[in-house]
Scaffold this motif. Structure first.
Motif, PDB file in Angstrom:
ATOM      1  N   VAL A  52       8.130   2.237  -4.549  1.00  0.00           N
ATOM      2  CA  VAL A  52       6.720   2.255  -4.160  1.00  0.00           C
ATOM      3  C   VAL A  52       5.870   1.519  -5.196  1.00  0.00           C
ATOM      4  O   VAL A  52       4.977   0.730  -4.844  1.00  0.00           O
ATOM      5  CB  VAL A  52       6.223   3.709  -3.989  1.00  0.00           C
ATOM      6  CG1 VAL A  52       4.725   3.740  -3.687  1.00  0.00           C
ATOM      7  CG2 VAL A  52       6.994   4.402  -2.871  1.00  0.00           C
ATOM      8  N   VAL A  66       6.821   3.437   1.254  1.00  0.00           N
ATOM      9  CA  VAL A  66       7.336   4.803   1.406  1.00  0.00           C
ATOM     10  C   VAL A  66       8.487   4.837   2.416  1.00  0.00           C
ATOM     11  O   VAL A  66       9.473   5.560   2.229  1.00  0.00           O
ATOM     12  CB  VAL A  66       6.203   5.760   1.841  1.00  0.00           C
ATOM     13  CG1 VAL A  66       6.759   7.128   2.244  1.00  0.00           C
ATOM     14  CG2 VAL A  66       5.193   5.926   0.710  1.00  0.00           C
ATOM     15  N   ILE A 205       7.095   9.828  -2.163  1.00  0.00           N
ATOM     16  CA  ILE A 205       5.870  10.531  -1.774  1.00  0.00           C
ATOM     17  C   ILE A 205       5.219  11.247  -2.959  1.00  0.00           C
ATOM     18  O   ILE A 205       4.020  11.549  -2.924  1.00  0.00           O
ATOM     19  CB  ILE A 205       6.128  11.528  -0.614  1.00  0.00           C
ATOM     20  CG1 ILE A 205       7.140  12.604  -1.011  1.00  0.00           C
ATOM     21  CG2 ILE A 205       6.570  10.784   0.624  1.00  0.00           C
ATOM     22  CD1 ILE A 205       7.399  13.614   0.084  1.00  0.00           C
TER      23      ILE A 205
END
Length: 289
Positions: A52, A66, A205
């Protein structure tokens, strides 16, 4: 005010539990099937965060990153399983040393390629929402709902598909599953990739909420192992239950008496669970190899 503070901490506990469950789920699948204690699992979490970071720093879309992170980390898992881990099935000490060595190699590779300095990622869902008298970050709510959806999907995959049937057969009796025509090595590879992908998703995340650096996976690995041990070796739903218990306890107890005493009490609580319910918090039977 006191009610609101404890409700806020319980919500924080749910978000922590969601990540622990996601990491622990992958550990449980790998251990349940292959009896491998994967010490490199924290580094797979770290790699998901770095995917990410690199994509967003290059101007790419955060959500595409993601989605890409678990796929890329799952492919890394396939390489690790086929090149290294497969050669040491059935040798517990050897696999512990191997995965411990792989964890150090992955961290050093990241330091060489990307650098050792700490970095941060912008929160893609800034802001908060009010409910039940408290204001709570939208992104943490997103994490909770996303993990619920992912665990539901993986549970369906394990319980309702041919791949899941083969996985459960291997967990119950590896040799008999092979004798009945299950491609053991292929199932092992896919299961390792699944576990790695879940760790990569967890890292992806959580990246906006953490400092992204090569050592970041270590702080989550210990709690993830506790979740798996408390849940019962190879028991997938036990991981969900123990993750909820551990996440809520850590948030609420830390708020009440401080993080140091919280860690001590949670460790004692975990030892008590392991001592008096070695089969796991749900009391299920551990599948035999």
């Amino acid at each position: 005010m006191e009610y609101g503070q404890y409700l806020l901490q319980m919500m924080n506990g749910l978000s922590i539990a969601a990540i622990l469950i996601l990491i622990g789920y992958g550990l449980a699948v790998i251990f349940g099937m292959m009896k491998i204690i994967n010490w490199a699992h924290g580094e797979l979490f770290m790699l998901g965060a770095y995917v990410v970071l690199l994509v967003t720093r290059a101007g790419g879309n955060h959500w595409i990153a993601v989605i890409a992170a678990p796929v890329i980390v799952a492919l890394v898992g396939v390489v690790l399983e086929r090149v290294f881990v497969r050669r040491f099935y059935g040798e517990l000490i050897a696999t512990i040393l191997l995965t411990w060595g792989l964890s150090m190699v992955l961290r050093q590779l990241v330091k060489l390629i990307v650098g050792a300095e700490s970095r941060s990622i912008a929160n893609p869902l800034a802001g908060s929402v009010r409910f039940l008298g408290i204001s709570y970050p939208i992104y943490r709510l997103f994490i909770i709902f996303l993990v619920v959806a992912v665990i539901g999907f993986v549970s369906y995959l394990m319980m309702r598909t041919r791949f899941g049937l083969h996985c459960r057969a291997v967990i119950q009796d590896r040799e008999m599953a092979g004798a009945l025509g299950v491609e053991i090595h292929r199932v092992d590879m896919l299961a390792f990739a699944l576990g790695a992908g879940l760790a990569g998703l967890a890292g992806a995340i959580m990246a906006p909420l953490l400092t992204v650096e090569p050592e970041m996976g270590l702080q989550w690995l210990g709690d993830a192992f506790l979740v798996v041990i408390m849940g019962g070796a190879g028991q997938i739903m036990g991981v969900v239950a123990s993750g909820l218990v551990l996440g809520l306890l850590r948030a609420v107890v830390s708020f009440s008496i401080g993080p140091i005493w919280s860690s001590i009490l949670i460790l004692l609580f975990s030892c008590g669970i392991i001592r008096f319910r070695p089969e796991g918090v749900l009391g299920g039977r551990v599948g035999r190899r």
